[in-house]
Motif scaffolding. Structure first.
Motif, PDB file in Angstrom:
ATOM      1  N   LEU A   4       0.809  -1.221   0.000  1.00 16.37           N
ATOM      2  CA  LEU A   4       0.000   0.000   0.000  1.00 16.37           C
ATOM      3  C   LEU A   4       0.844   1.274   0.000  1.00 16.37           C
ATOM      4  N   ARG A   5       0.469   2.214  -0.870  1.00 14.45           N
ATOM      5  CA  ARG A   5       1.119   3.530  -0.934  1.00 14.45           C
ATOM      6  C   ARG A   5       0.081   4.603  -0.627  1.00 14.45           C
ATOM      7  N   LEU A   6       0.437   5.567   0.215  1.00 18.79           N
ATOM      8  CA  LEU A   6      -0.520   6.594   0.620  1.00 18.79           C
ATOM      9  C   LEU A   6       0.048   8.005   0.432  1.00 18.79           C
ATOM     10  N   PRO A   7       0.292   8.426  -0.808  1.00 18.47           N
ATOM     11  CA  PRO A   7       0.839   9.771  -1.024  1.00 18.47           C
ATOM     12  C   PRO A   7      -0.192  10.878  -0.821  1.00 18.47           C
ATOM     13  N   TYR A   8       0.265  12.003  -0.326  1.00 19.47           N
ATOM     14  CA  TYR A   8      -0.544  13.219  -0.195  1.00 19.47           C
ATOM     15  C   TYR A   8      -1.902  12.939   0.459  1.00 19.47           C
ATOM     16  N   ALA A   9      -2.995  13.355  -0.198  1.00 18.47           N
ATOM     17  CA  ALA A   9      -4.325  13.263   0.412  1.00 18.47           C
ATOM     18  C   ALA A   9      -4.841  11.840   0.536  1.00 18.47           C
ATOM     19  N   VAL A  10      -4.208  10.881  -0.120  1.00 16.92           N
ATOM     20  CA  VAL A  10      -4.668   9.491  -0.028  1.00 16.92           C
ATOM     21  C   VAL A  10      -4.589   9.008   1.419  1.00 16.92           C
ATOM     22  N   LYS A  11      -3.650   9.543   2.175  1.00 16.90           N
ATOM     23  CA  LYS A  11      -3.540   9.182   3.605  1.00 16.90           C
ATOM     24  C   LYS A  11      -4.838   9.520   4.339  1.00 16.90           C
ATOM     25  N   ASP A  12      -5.351  10.724   4.110  1.00 17.85           N
ATOM     26  CA  ASP A  12      -6.573  11.160   4.782  1.00 17.85           C
ATOM     27  C   ASP A  12      -7.781  10.345   4.321  1.00 17.85           C
ATOM     28  N   ILE A  13      -7.841  10.085   3.024  1.00 15.79           N
ATOM     29  CA  ILE A  13      -8.953   9.307   2.467  1.00 15.79           C
ATOM     30  C   ILE A  13      -8.968   7.903   3.056  1.00 15.79           C
ATOM     31  N   PHE A  14      -7.785   7.304   3.151  1.00 17.35           N
ATOM     32  CA  PHE A  14      -7.689   5.938   3.649  1.00 17.35           C
ATOM     33  C   PHE A  14      -7.999   5.867   5.148  1.00 17.35           C
ATOM     34  N   GLU A  15      -7.521   6.827   5.913  1.00 15.79           N
ATOM     35  CA  GLU A  15      -7.813   6.850   7.354  1.00 15.79           C
ATOM     36  C   GLU A  15      -9.313   6.990   7.609  1.00 15.79           C
ATOM     37  N   ARG A  16      -9.950   7.863   6.839  1.00 16.28           N
ATOM     38  CA  ARG A  16     -11.410   8.050   6.994  1.00 16.28           C
ATOM     39  C   ARG A  16     -12.149   6.763   6.635  1.00 16.28           C
ATOM     40  N   TRP A  17     -11.654   6.075   5.629  1.00 12.90           N
ATOM     41  CA  TRP A  17     -12.262   4.815   5.192  1.00 12.90           C
ATOM     42  C   TRP A  17     -12.144   3.754   6.286  1.00 12.90           C
ATOM     43  N   LEU A  18     -10.991   3.677   6.920  1.00 11.77           N
ATOM     44  CA  LEU A  18     -10.794   2.726   8.016  1.00 11.77           C
ATOM     45  C   LEU A  18     -11.743   3.033   9.174  1.00 11.77           C
ATOM     46  N   GLU A  19     -11.913   4.297   9.474  1.00 11.47           N
ATOM     47  CA  GLU A  19     -12.811   4.693  10.558  1.00 11.47           C
ATOM     48  C   GLU A  19     -14.239   4.224  10.287  1.00 11.47           C
ATOM     49  N   GLU A  20     -14.645   4.286   9.033  1.00 13.15           N
ATOM     50  CA  GLU A  20     -16.013   3.929   8.659  1.00 13.15           C
ATOM     51  C   GLU A  20     -16.244   2.428   8.648  1.00 13.15           C
ATOM     52  N   TYR A  21     -15.310   1.692   8.060  1.00 12.81           N
ATOM     53  CA  TYR A  21     -15.533   0.268   7.815  1.00 12.81           C
ATOM     54  C   TYR A  21     -14.804  -0.684   8.762  1.00 12.81           C
ATOM     55  N   PHE A  22     -13.624  -0.309   9.204  1.00  9.34           N
ATOM     56  CA  PHE A  22     -12.834  -1.190  10.065  1.00  9.34           C
ATOM     57  C   PHE A  22     -12.244  -0.429  11.254  1.00  9.34           C
ATOM     58  N   PRO A  23     -13.099   0.203  12.062  1.00  8.81           N
ATOM     59  CA  PRO A  23     -12.598   1.002  13.192  1.00  8.81           C
ATOM     60  C   PRO A  23     -11.793   0.168  14.187  1.00  8.81           C
ATOM     61  N   ASP A  24     -12.133  -1.122  14.304  1.00 13.57           N
ATOM     62  CA  ASP A  24     -11.425  -1.982  15.255  1.00 13.57           C
ATOM     63  C   ASP A  24     -10.022  -2.333  14.776  1.00 13.57           C
ATOM     64  N   ARG A  25      -9.767  -2.160  13.474  1.00 16.95           N
ATOM     65  CA  ARG A  25      -8.446  -2.496  12.926  1.00 16.95           C
ATOM     66  C   ARG A  25      -7.628  -1.263  12.559  1.00 16.95           C
ATOM     67  N   LYS A  26      -8.218  -0.095  12.697  1.00 11.93           N
ATOM     68  CA  LYS A  26      -7.562   1.125  12.233  1.00 11.93           C
ATOM     69  C   LYS A  26      -6.163   1.302  12.811  1.00 11.93           C
ATOM     70  N   SER A  27      -6.029   1.232  14.117  1.00 11.91           N
ATOM     71  CA  SER A  27      -4.724   1.449  14.752  1.00 11.91           C
ATOM     72  C   SER A  27      -3.710   0.415  14.295  1.00 11.91           C
ATOM     73  N   LYS A  28      -4.138  -0.843  14.215  1.00 10.01           N
ATOM     74  CA  LYS A  28      -3.231  -1.907  13.799  1.00 10.01           C
ATOM     75  C   LYS A  28      -2.729  -1.677  12.380  1.00 10.01           C
ATOM     76  N   VAL A  29      -3.650  -1.344  11.474  1.00 12.46           N
ATOM     77  CA  VAL A  29      -3.275  -1.135  10.072  1.00 12.46           C
ATOM     78  C   VAL A  29      -2.309   0.035   9.934  1.00 12.46           C
ATOM     79  N   LEU A  30      -2.642   1.161  10.547  1.00 13.69           N
ATOM     80  CA  LEU A  30      -1.793   2.351  10.426  1.00 13.69           C
ATOM     81  C   LEU A  30      -0.425   2.131  11.069  1.00 13.69           C
ATOM     82  N   ASN A  31      -0.389   1.443  12.185  1.00 12.06           N
ATOM     83  CA  ASN A  31       0.899   1.170  12.838  1.00 12.06           C
ATOM     84  C   ASN A  31       1.757   0.234  11.993  1.00 12.06           C
ATOM     85  N   ARG A  32       1.134  -0.746  11.351  1.00 11.50           N
ATOM     86  CA  ARG A  32       1.883  -1.644  10.476  1.00 11.50           C
ATOM     87  C   ARG A  32       2.465  -0.878   9.278  1.00 11.50           C
ATOM     88  N   ILE A  33       1.681   0.057   8.741  1.00 14.44           N
ATOM     89  CA  ILE A  33       2.162   0.869   7.626  1.00 14.44           C
ATOM     90  C   ILE A  33       3.368   1.695   8.068  1.00 14.44           C
TER      91      ILE A  33
END
Length: 351
Positions: free
Chosen positions: A258-287
């Motif tokens: 996964l690559r998250l340049p510029y605004a894609v970071k914000d889009i992806f974080e918002r998406w995690l909050e909506e669909y996978f809030p329980d995994r958000k911290s794990k995913v972002l920390n792994r990245i």
């Protein structure tokens, strides 16, 4: 928001364009129903050239062709989203609902291939946006370009996540006769629940496997690209994706992280909050583990694979899965059969 509403678009926000001083901000007190998913709008792209060149050391091709700017597939993670900001638009829903169509692509391609300056080489279609996104059924610009490439017998690599690619098997068969085509099908997950939310208008995982099978049975070389691997969400699926693709007939495989340049970071974080809030911290920390504490690293050689122990773990998992799947190996594309159609016609007339 109802489930059917969530599936309409990938991006749930339209982040501020980094080049613009003025932006539209949604009133959070207004309901989702009053902000309906935007309809797709098409504009004619008046580009004067169609072949793009790059000298990136970590990309396996130098030339590419993209019939469309923007992509209706709406993949939330798409690294190409920030390109829309150069048009004064947003990387969010604008990218997947405002599409620029290169209606003269085939004519421009014929002109560029006929130029004495053209050095025969592999052209990759979809180096940025998918050339088989839904409305290709109507515009057929990709098919027109393939007809031109077939005329010149110039090799092409296709990258897509849409089963629509099987429509052009007739052309691919002719290309395969001179080692002139390889189709790469991107697979992110075998879980249709995850895929539908992450890639709302792309073909389902099952249909992508069916596309691999149809292409392989027709004698078309197929590669599966396990991409992008989302740490903490889809990385555990690597071996299963490789086996499923090999069983369907794919000859080889590759992967990117996964690559998250510029605004894609914000889009992806918002998406995690909506669909996978329980995994958000794990995913972002792994990245962050892959990129020295950051959500994105633009460095050559590390931006698409990451670095460190977790990057090595992903690589080892892929290598092991690749061996176990038993891929026969990628077919080499060849420029040996290239013929400058225009020059040939002129020579015949002169004679």
């Amino acid at each position: 928001m109802a489930e059917k509403e969530l599936h309409k678009r990938g991006a749930l926000v339209n982040p501020v364009n980094r080049f613009e001083k003025i932006s539209f901000e949604r009133d959070e007190e207004i309901s989702d129903e009053e902000y309906p998913s935007p309809k797709t709008i098409f504009y004619k792209d008046t580009s004067k050239s169609i072949i793009s060149y790059n000298d990136s050391p970590d990309i396996g091709f130098e030339t590419s062709l993209n019939p469309y700017r923007g992509c209706e597939h709406g993949c939330v993670y798409c690294y190409a989203r920030p390109t829309h900001e150069y048009f004064g638009l947003s990387s969010g829903q604008d990218f997947e609902s405002i599409i620029f169509v290169k209606t003269d692509a085939a004519l421009l391609l014929r002109k560029e291939l006929a130029s004495p300056k053209w050095k025969p080489q592999v052209i990759v279609m979809s180096g940025v946006t998918d050339c088989y996104q839904p409305f290709e059924r109507k515009f057929q610009i990709t098919r027109q370009c393939l007809d031109v490439l077939l005329d010149f017998k110039n090799p092409v690599g296709i990258i897509t996540k849409n089963r629509l690619v099987t429509r052009d098997i007739d052309i691919f068969k002719s290309m395969a006769a001179y080692h002139g085509v390889n189709v790469m099908v991107s697979m992110t997950s075998l879980d249709s629940h995850i895929a539908r939310k992450m890639e709302p208008r792309a073909s389902t995982p099952m249909n992508r496997l069916k596309a691999i099978e149809e292409l392989a049975k027709a004698g078309i070389p197929v590669t599966v690209n396990v991409a992008p691997i989302v740490p903490g969400l889809t990385d555990h699926e690597i071996p299963a994706i490789l086996k499923a693709a090999a069983d369907a007939g794919a000859q080889s495989a590759g992967y990117t992280v996964l690559r998250l340049p510029y605004a894609v970071k914000d889009i992806f974080e918002r998406w995690l909050e909506e669909y996978f809030p329980d995994r958000k911290s794990k995913v972002l920390n792994r990245i962050r583990e892959l990129h020295n504490g950051a959500l994105y690293d633009s460095g050559w050689g590390t931006r698409m694979k990451g670095q460190g122990l977790f990057a090595e773990h992903i690589r080892d998992m892929f290598d092991m899965g690749y061996k176990r799947a038993g891929f026969p190996g990628k077919m080499r594309l060849s420029t040996d059969s290239f013929v400058n159609v225009q020059e040939k016609q002129l020579s015949f007339k002169d004679f």
